[in-house]
Design a protein around this motif. Sequence first.
Motif, short mmCIF file in Angstrom:
data_model
loop_
_atom_site.label_atom_id
_atom_site.label_comp_id
_atom_site.label_asym_id
_atom_site.label_seq_id
_atom_site.Cartn_x
_atom_site.Cartn_y
_atom_site.Cartn_z
N PRO A 57 77.40 -10.31 51.72
CA PRO A 57 78.79 -11.21 51.61
C PRO A 57 79.52 -9.51 51.24
CG PRO A 57 77.73 -11.12 49.18
CD PRO A 57 76.34 -11.40 50.56
N GLU A 61 83.93 -12.44 48.50
CA GLU A 61 82.92 -14.04 48.93
C GLU A 61 81.23 -13.92 48.19
OE1 GLU A 61 83.72 -13.37 54.32
OE2 GLU A 61 81.86 -12.27 52.65
N VAL A 137 78.02 -17.17 53.49
CA VAL A 137 78.78 -16.25 52.52
C VAL A 137 79.65 -16.62 52.49
CG1 VAL A 137 77.28 -14.06 52.94
CG2 VAL A 137 79.36 -14.73 54.71
#
Length: 350
Positions: A57, A61, A137
């Motif tokens: 990520p 995210e 993600v």
Amino acid sequence: MVSHRLSRFRPLRSASTKDAAGQASVPEPPAHMRAIVFDEPGAADVLREDTVPVPTPVLSELLVRVIAAGVNPIDAKTRSGAGVYGALSDQPHSLGFDFSGVVVSTPYESHPLPPGTEVFGMTAFPRSPGSYADYAVVPTLAVARKPATLSHVEAAAVPLAALTAWGLVVETAHAHEGQRVLIHAGGGGVGHFAVQLASYFGAQVIATGSAANLPWLRELGASVVIDYASTRFEDVVGTVDVVIDLIGNVHDDTGTRSLSVLRPGGLYILVPTGAWPGYADAAEAAGVRATSYKVVPDGSVLATLARLLDSGAIRVFVDRVYDLAEAEAAHREIERGHTRGKIVLSVSDC
């Protein structure tokens, strides 16, 4: 290798692991994970299971451990070379918008969805890897807390279909009492949510579907149901204010015929991409308004939908559940075009 069906609207319980202090215990993700991928577009048999790196990520995210992933028609279209295939870059290609799972990591320590939180939502596919995998993600603004009364399998069936239905019914059609709304393919993933939401907001709902689905469509809130195989809807429906068309002209000129039942100035909404390229000109010639629609992954709307689901105001129906390794069979099933509600991939046992 045989899929199983969930009984209608049967609530399933989901479990979470807690540590001695009562906090959710979230193990560190591995370096690699299982994912369903494909190398070149084609039939369902191009799908294969592979071992790929767990995605990382960035910025806002979340990293989520996927427990279940929804299967949508756009997935099959993309796999075949249509849909959003043109936006794919890395090979092998992944798939999957919908997921339900558990937060593994957050952008910062005080994030409102801390590790261990059960969430559901949409990935940023095709800009990032999809949800047919052990981990995904996801953008923070495209997720919400999972409805407490739903299992992960049921929750994974909700996001894309219900968000699309909300956008169609609430944000575009502005459903209200006294309004007559015709919904084509009311028994499908988007359709069964659209029927319920339009009815919830007071509209009179007319839904087309297969003969087997007509009693069920009445249960969902349709006041008039029409068997598309035996009855021409334009012969019986009268005049409507809005048509939500989940078919287009790919079958029996459904879109063209729909314009004839709209009142002057009524609204025609076309959903499937490429299902009727000339709809706007045809609608203008018929004296009605027209628009297409694309889903907006909105976590705040998902939270509203979660409350409606938990209250029983709307329900989700899962037709079939396949294991992750059976993605090929799931795609074959959705391409048959007769799914009631949704198809879901079971990725993990929680």
